[in-house]
Design an enzyme around this catalytic site. Structure first.
Site, mmCIF file in Angstrom:
data_model
loop_
_atom_site.group_PDB
_atom_site.id
_atom_site.type_symbol
_atom_site.label_atom_id
_atom_site.label_comp_id
_atom_site.label_asym_id
_atom_site.label_seq_id
_atom_site.Cartn_x
_atom_site.Cartn_y
_atom_site.Cartn_z
ATOM 1 N N LYS A 72 6.548 -0.627 4.252
ATOM 2 C CA LYS A 72 6.614 -1.631 3.181
ATOM 3 C C LYS A 72 7.928 -1.616 2.400
ATOM 4 C CE LYS A 72 1.701 -1.804 2.623
ATOM 5 N NZ LYS A 72 0.530 -1.671 1.794
ATOM 6 N N ASN A 93 4.463 -6.625 1.672
ATOM 7 C CA ASN A 93 3.370 -6.384 2.627
ATOM 8 C C ASN A 93 3.086 -7.616 3.483
ATOM 9 O OD1 ASN A 93 1.786 -7.946 0.820
ATOM 10 N ND2 ASN A 93 -0.048 -6.795 1.376
ATOM 11 N N GLY A 133 -0.665 8.098 -6.478
ATOM 12 C CA GLY A 133 0.180 7.515 -5.437
ATOM 13 C C GLY A 133 1.367 6.780 -6.023
ATOM 14 N N GLY A 135 3.604 5.023 -3.488
ATOM 15 C CA GLY A 135 4.177 4.315 -2.342
ATOM 16 C C GLY A 135 4.120 2.814 -2.577
ATOM 17 N N GLY A 136 4.244 2.044 -1.500
ATOM 18 C CA GLY A 136 4.293 0.591 -1.621
ATOM 19 C C GLY A 136 3.044 0.014 -2.257
ATOM 20 N N ALA A 137 1.868 0.430 -1.805
ATOM 21 C CA ALA A 137 0.621 -0.118 -2.357
ATOM 22 C C ALA A 137 0.463 0.289 -3.816
ATOM 23 C CB ALA A 137 -0.570 0.353 -1.532
ATOM 24 N N ARG A 158 2.271 13.361 -5.265
ATOM 25 C CA ARG A 158 2.814 14.587 -4.658
ATOM 26 C C ARG A 158 4.287 14.760 -5.031
ATOM 27 N NH1 ARG A 158 2.814 14.758 1.774
ATOM 28 N NH2 ARG A 158 4.025 12.863 1.403
ATOM 29 N N THR A 159 5.086 13.715 -4.832
ATOM 30 C CA THR A 159 6.515 13.784 -5.158
ATOM 31 C C THR A 159 6.725 13.159 -6.533
ATOM 32 O OG1 THR A 159 6.935 13.467 -2.804
ATOM 33 C CG2 THR A 159 8.827 13.237 -4.284
HETATM 34 N N1 LIG Z 1 -7.356 -1.749 1.031
HETATM 35 C C1 LIG Z 1 -6.243 -2.381 1.307
HETATM 36 O O1 LIG Z 1 -6.183 -3.632 1.373
HETATM 37 C C2 LIG Z 1 -4.981 -1.589 1.484
HETATM 38 C C3 LIG Z 1 -3.747 -2.242 1.361
HETATM 39 C C4 LIG Z 1 -2.593 -1.485 1.494
HETATM 40 C C5 LIG Z 1 -2.659 -0.128 1.758
HETATM 41 N N2 LIG Z 1 -3.869 0.482 1.894
HETATM 42 C C6 LIG Z 1 -3.934 1.933 2.148
HETATM 43 O O2 LIG Z 1 -3.229 2.572 1.096
HETATM 44 C C7 LIG Z 1 -2.624 3.777 1.543
HETATM 45 C C8 LIG Z 1 -1.197 3.892 1.031
HETATM 46 O O3 LIG Z 1 -0.414 2.825 1.559
HETATM 47 P P1 LIG Z 1 1.130 2.650 1.185
HETATM 48 O O4 LIG Z 1 1.572 1.432 1.872
HETATM 49 O O5 LIG Z 1 1.356 2.768 -0.276
HETATM 50 O O6 LIG Z 1 1.782 3.951 1.881
HETATM 51 P P2 LIG Z 1 3.143 4.679 1.543
HETATM 52 O O7 LIG Z 1 4.132 3.744 0.958
HETATM 53 O O8 LIG Z 1 3.508 5.450 2.761
HETATM 54 O O9 LIG Z 1 2.744 5.718 0.388
HETATM 55 C C9 LIG Z 1 1.894 6.812 0.637
HETATM 56 C C10 LIG Z 1 1.494 7.497 -0.653
HETATM 57 O O10 LIG Z 1 0.585 8.560 -0.332
HETATM 58 C C11 LIG Z 1 1.156 9.822 -0.712
HETATM 59 N N3 LIG Z 1 0.840 10.813 0.321
HETATM 60 C C12 LIG Z 1 0.954 10.656 1.657
HETATM 61 N N4 LIG Z 1 0.569 11.772 2.302
HETATM 62 C C13 LIG Z 1 0.221 12.658 1.344
HETATM 63 C C14 LIG Z 1 -0.257 14.000 1.359
HETATM 64 N N5 LIG Z 1 -0.438 14.664 2.518
HETATM 65 N N6 LIG Z 1 -0.530 14.620 0.192
HETATM 66 C C15 LIG Z 1 -0.352 13.954 -0.992
HETATM 67 N N7 LIG Z 1 0.114 12.692 -1.081
HETATM 68 C C16 LIG Z 1 0.390 12.047 0.073
HETATM 69 C C17 LIG Z 1 2.634 9.572 -0.815
HETATM 70 O O11 LIG Z 1 3.203 10.555 -1.664
HETATM 71 P P3 LIG Z 1 4.793 10.897 -1.645
HETATM 72 O O12 LIG Z 1 5.433 9.893 -2.564
HETATM 73 O O13 LIG Z 1 4.844 12.276 -2.133
HETATM 74 O O14 LIG Z 1 5.253 10.745 -0.220
HETATM 75 C C18 LIG Z 1 2.652 8.162 -1.403
HETATM 76 O O15 LIG Z 1 2.368 8.187 -2.771
HETATM 77 C C19 LIG Z 1 -2.750 3.728 3.063
HETATM 78 O O16 LIG Z 1 -3.755 4.627 3.416
HETATM 79 C C20 LIG Z 1 -3.200 2.331 3.403
HETATM 80 O O17 LIG Z 1 -4.066 2.334 4.507
HETATM 81 C C21 LIG Z 1 -5.021 -0.225 1.748
#
Ligand SMILES: NC(=O)c1ccc[n+]([C@@H]2O[C@H](COP(=O)([O-])OP(=O)(O)OC[C@H]3O[C@@H](n4cnc5c(N)ncnc54)[C@H](OP(=O)(O)O)[C@@H]3O)[C@@H](O)[C@H]2O)c1
Length: 269
Positions: A72, A93, A133, A135-137, A158-159
């Site tokens: 993202k 997204n 969290g 990240g992008g979401a 985490r970070t």
């Molecule tokens: N329901 C929906 O419509 C919807 C829509 C979008 C996304 N999602 C879900 O939301 C989740 C996040 O998506 P995203 O796009 O934001 O992903 P992303 O940008 O990769 O961000 C991931 C986040 O999770 C943290 N993280 C990852 N692995 C970790 C671990 N082992 N321990 C602790 N923290 C960890 C990361 O922390 P760091 O900053 O430390 O790396 C970051 O804050 C995904 O699982 C996705 O499937 C759902």
């Protein structure tokens, strides 16, 4: 589904892609409406993202793509222009390919999350929110919650530097919202949101200290698969109300269909 040379094709880009549910939901809506469009999941590792975007510009029957983990943020710099919210959040997204091959990026995750909460009659205005969290979401959700009028938005991650970046962006855009970096202790919050990837894999620990959850709180998940994560199970055991991840996709699905499955007159030739 009758896919032909006239069908508007689009993709969901993810890595890995085995868990994505958007294509099935998108295709079901198009089928229901009689819209000639189809979505397919593509497993694109980071090194394949820029080459994919380059090819996308030249594919005349492709309308665009939904962008998910982990692309993202990286996808923003590959678009020609961004919606104001995608620009402010720093993530996209959904990318729409215009008929001239140019690419427009938008970010609908936050709109979907807030729409899902509202659809379930959960109050947002004036609430204290702990968002796990960065990240992008999470960034999209932080902006949408701030726009919806939360009183306090605390981000744990985490970070820490990533959490601070989200907080600083929210403070700049919404000076009236008390935004701060927080620990994983949910005790003083009305709403707790998991917007990390923790919960996707079997055995993942919950993103917050679940021993501090209590009745009266609302615990919202954005992970869709599995539907019931360790966080949701713990929240129920503590007597808190729960809100499942599928609500976020359901609330933004119509918007995604509008962008990627336009009526025939607007579809890419
Ligand atoms: N329901 C929906 O419509 C919807 C829509 C979008 C996304 N999602 C879900 O939301 C989740 C996040 O998506 P995203 O796009 O934001 O992903 P992303 O940008 O990769 O961000 C991931 C986040 O999770 C943290 N993280 C990852 N692995 C970790 C671990 N082992 N321990 C602790 N923290 C960890 C990361 O922390 P760091 O900053 O430390 O790396 C970051 O804050 C995904 O699982 C996705 O499937 C759902």
């Amino acid at each position: 589904m009758n896919v032909s040379g006239k069908t508007a094709i689009c993709f969901t880009l993810a890595h890995p892609a085995s868990h994505v549910r958007t294509p099935a939901a998108f295709n079901a809506v198009c089928q229901q409406r009689g819209t000639d469009a189809a979505m397919v999941a593509l497993d694109v590792p980071a090194c394949g993202l820029a080459p994919f975007f380059a090819v996308l510009r030249g594919l005349a029957n492709v309308t665009g793509a939904v962008i998910t983990v982990p692309h993202k943020t990286a996808a923003t710099s590959l678009c020609d222009d961004l919606s104001p919210r995608a620009q402010a959040i720093g993530a996209v997204n959904v990318v729409r390919r215009r008929s001239d091959g140019s690419l427009h990026g938008d970010m609908l995750d936050g709109v979907g999350f807030v729409g899902g909460l509202r659809g379930a009659d959960h109050a947002i205005e004036g609430r204290n929110v702990l968002l796990a969290g960065a990240g992008g979401a999470a960034r999209a959700i932080a902006f949408a919650l701030a726009e919806a009028g939360v009183a306090r938005l605390a981000v744990c991650n985490r970070t820490q530097s990533h959490a601070l970046d989200v907080v600083e962006r929210v403070r700049r855009a919404f000076p009236n919202v008390a935004a701060c970096v927080a620990t994983a202790d949910p005790d003083s919050f009305d709403i707790i949101v998991n917007a990390t990837s923790l919960g996707l894999k079997n055995g993942d620990p919950p993103p917050i200290d679940v021993s501090r959850l209590r009745a009266g709180q609302l615990v919202a998940e954005i992970i869709m698969q599995p539907e019931r994560t360790a966080l949701i199970v713990a929240a129920e055991a503590a007597g808190a109300r729960i809100h499942l991840g599928k609500a976020m996709l359901e609330a933004q699905l119509d918007l995604i269909v509008e962008l990627l499955a336009p009526p025939p007159a607007e579809a890419a030739p």
